[in-house]
Design a protein around this motif. Structure first.
Motif, PDB file in Angstrom:
ATOM      1  N   VAL A   1      37.333-148.279  -2.771  1.00 27.33           N
ATOM      2  CA  VAL A   1      37.722-146.716  -3.152  1.00 27.33           C
ATOM      3  C   VAL A   1      37.087-145.893  -1.953  1.00 27.33           C
ATOM      4  N   ALA A   2      36.306-146.432  -1.453  1.00 28.13           N
ATOM      5  CA  ALA A   2      35.343-146.302   0.158  1.00 28.13           C
ATOM      6  C   ALA A   2      36.284-146.252   1.340  1.00 28.13           C
ATOM      7  N   GLY A   3      37.452-147.114   1.013  1.00 29.63           N
ATOM      8  CA  GLY A   3      38.171-147.967   2.563  1.00 29.63           C
ATOM      9  C   GLY A   3      38.902-146.981   2.453  1.00 29.63           C
ATOM     10  N   TRP A   4      39.646-146.687   0.924  1.00 28.64           N
ATOM     11  CA  TRP A   4      40.895-144.986   0.240  1.00 28.64           C
ATOM     12  C   TRP A   4      40.911-144.065   1.036  1.00 28.64           C
ATOM     13  N   VAL A   5      39.613-143.629   1.134  1.00 28.48           N
ATOM     14  CA  VAL A   5      38.834-142.396   1.499  1.00 28.48           C
ATOM     15  C   VAL A   5      38.880-142.310   2.868  1.00 28.48           C
ATOM     16  N   VAL A   6      38.242-143.455   3.511  1.00 31.99           N
ATOM     17  CA  VAL A   6      38.284-143.603   4.584  1.00 31.99           C
ATOM     18  C   VAL A   6      39.510-143.189   5.627  1.00 31.99           C
ATOM     19  N   LEU A   7      40.583-144.058   4.811  1.00 32.02           N
ATOM     20  CA  LEU A   7      42.351-144.400   5.203  1.00 32.02           C
ATOM     21  C   LEU A   7      42.337-142.090   5.183  1.00 32.02           C
ATOM     22  N   ARG A   8      42.371-142.040   4.353  1.00 37.93           N
ATOM     23  CA  ARG A   8      42.802-140.220   3.883  1.00 37.93           C
ATOM     24  C   ARG A   8      41.875-139.405   4.804  1.00 37.93           C
ATOM     25  N   LEU A   9      40.962-139.888   5.675  1.00 40.56           N
ATOM     26  CA  LEU A   9      40.855-138.919   6.085  1.00 40.56           C
ATOM     27  C   LEU A   9      40.220-139.386   7.735  1.00 40.56           C
ATOM     28  N   ALA A  10      40.701-140.539   8.084  1.00 40.95           N
ATOM     29  CA  ALA A  10      41.083-140.795   9.055  1.00 40.95           C
ATOM     30  C   ALA A  10      42.469-139.915   9.933  1.00 40.95           C
ATOM     31  N   GLY A  11      43.095-139.324   9.313  1.00 41.41           N
ATOM     32  CA  GLY A  11      44.056-138.449   9.824  1.00 41.41           C
ATOM     33  C   GLY A  11      43.850-136.850  10.134  1.00 41.41           C
ATOM     34  N   GLU A  12      42.469-136.667   9.454  1.00 41.79           N
ATOM     35  CA  GLU A  12      41.702-135.044   9.476  1.00 41.79           C
ATOM     36  C   GLU A  12      41.653-135.059  10.785  1.00 41.79           C
ATOM     37  N   ALA A  13      41.561-134.012  11.561  1.00 39.94           N
ATOM     38  CA  ALA A  13      40.981-133.367  12.815  1.00 39.94           C
ATOM     39  C   ALA A  13      39.440-133.576  12.967  1.00 39.94           C
ATOM     40  N   THR A  14      39.145-133.178  11.424  1.00 36.07           N
ATOM     41  CA  THR A  14      37.671-133.024  11.801  1.00 36.07           C
ATOM     42  C   THR A  14      36.847-134.817  11.291  1.00 36.07           C
ATOM     43  N   ALA A  15      37.768-135.353  10.977  1.00 36.83           N
ATOM     44  CA  ALA A  15      37.110-137.028  10.530  1.00 36.83           C
ATOM     45  C   ALA A  15      36.131-137.322  12.149  1.00 36.83           C
ATOM     46  N   VAL A  16      35.897-136.819  12.762  1.00 34.31           N
ATOM     47  CA  VAL A  16      35.239-137.247  13.354  1.00 34.31           C
ATOM     48  C   VAL A  16      33.537-136.674  13.180  1.00 34.31           C
ATOM     49  N   ARG A  17      34.130-135.522  13.302  1.00 31.56           N
ATOM     50  CA  ARG A  17      32.863-134.395  12.894  1.00 31.56           C
ATOM     51  C   ARG A  17      31.903-134.925  11.782  1.00 31.56           C
ATOM     52  N   MET A  18      32.780-135.319  10.571  1.00 28.72           N
ATOM     53  CA  MET A  18      32.442-135.821   9.530  1.00 28.72           C
ATOM     54  C   MET A  18      31.633-137.014   9.521  1.00 28.72           C
ATOM     55  N   LEU A  19      32.136-138.116  10.390  1.00 28.80           N
ATOM     56  CA  LEU A  19      31.470-138.677  10.343  1.00 28.80           C
ATOM     57  C   LEU A  19      29.954-138.978  11.870  1.00 28.80           C
ATOM     58  N   ILE A  20      30.316-138.838  12.085  1.00 29.65           N
ATOM     59  CA  ILE A  20      28.743-137.866  12.516  1.00 29.65           C
ATOM     60  C   ILE A  20      27.863-137.226  11.953  1.00 29.65           C
ATOM     61  N   TRP A  21      27.950-136.797  11.180  1.00 25.48           N
ATOM     62  CA  TRP A  21      27.364-135.485  10.243  1.00 25.48           C
ATOM     63  C   TRP A  21      26.943-137.103   8.989  1.00 25.48           C
ATOM     64  N   PHE A  22      27.684-137.624   8.893  1.00 26.95           N
ATOM     65  CA  PHE A  22      27.213-138.914   7.753  1.00 26.95           C
ATOM     66  C   PHE A  22      26.539-139.574   8.410  1.00 26.95           C
ATOM     67  N   VAL A  23      26.859-140.083   9.129  1.00 25.09           N
ATOM     68  CA  VAL A  23      25.569-141.374  10.497  1.00 25.09           C
ATOM     69  C   VAL A  23      24.548-140.647  10.404  1.00 25.09           C
ATOM     70  N   ALA A  24      24.579-139.379  11.299  1.00 27.84           N
ATOM     71  CA  ALA A  24      23.124-138.695  10.852  1.00 27.84           C
ATOM     72  C   ALA A  24      22.132-138.149  10.140  1.00 27.84           C
TER      73      ALA A  24
END
Length: 168
Positions: free
Chosen positions: A33-56
């Motif tokens: 499920v987590a992999g599916w979510v990552v694949l869905r978010l990979a095309g998002e324009a804000t994916a990098v911002r979400m990843l940075i927020w999550f890691v922080a």
């Protein structure tokens, strides 16, 4: 003989893995499920911002928040053991969960409603809802006080039960 060999394989798996097979299957499902979510978010324009927020968020939680509330819980464990009893046979009545539960509830509500409680983004909130953020802090304080009061009342009931049981 098949049943015995199945039990042996299951026992060996559990000894090697440290948990039953259903645990591994559940984890594989969660990762899928987590992999599916990552694949869905990979095309998002804000994916990098979400990843940075999550890691922080993970770093702040693990390096700052966890040590703080683990130390607070340790202090709570050492400082809130109440003796209840008639003297000949004292019973231990732990008040730890009567503090933990309302504190956890208040903390969870605070994190969920943080922007409203601290009145962050008020213009956006008002534009979207037509309401103000004014009641959030008061309501959060009232709910936190109510949870603490209910927990305190339940502790009083438990203490009364232990004392009346010890009197018999």
């Amino acid at each position: 003989m098949g049943d015995r060999s199945t039990q042996l394989v299951t026992a060996r798996f559990r000894a090697g893995y440290g948990a039953p097979l259903w645990h591994l299957l559940l984890l594989v499902g969660c990762f899928a499920v987590a992999g599916w979510v990552v694949l869905r978010l990979a095309g998002e324009a804000t994916a990098v911002r979400m990843l940075i927020w999550f890691v922080a968020a993970v770093i702040v939680h693990d390096l700052v928040m966890f040590p703080v509330y683990a130390a607070a819980d340790r202090a709570l464990l050492t400082g809130t053991q109440a003796d209840v009893g008639n003297g000949s046979r004292p019973a231990r009545l732990s008040v730890v969960n009567h503090v933990r539960v309302p504190a956890l509830g208040a903390a969870l509500l605070f994190v969920v409603y943080l922007p409203g409680i601290l009145r962050l983004g008020g213009d956006t909130f008002t534009a979207a809802t037509g309401l103000t953020q004014q009641p959030y802090l008061t309501r959060w304080l009232l709910i936190s006080a109510a949870m603490s009061a209910v927990s305190g009342l339940w502790l009083a009931v438990r203490r009364h039960r232990v004392r009346s049981r010890d009197r018999r």
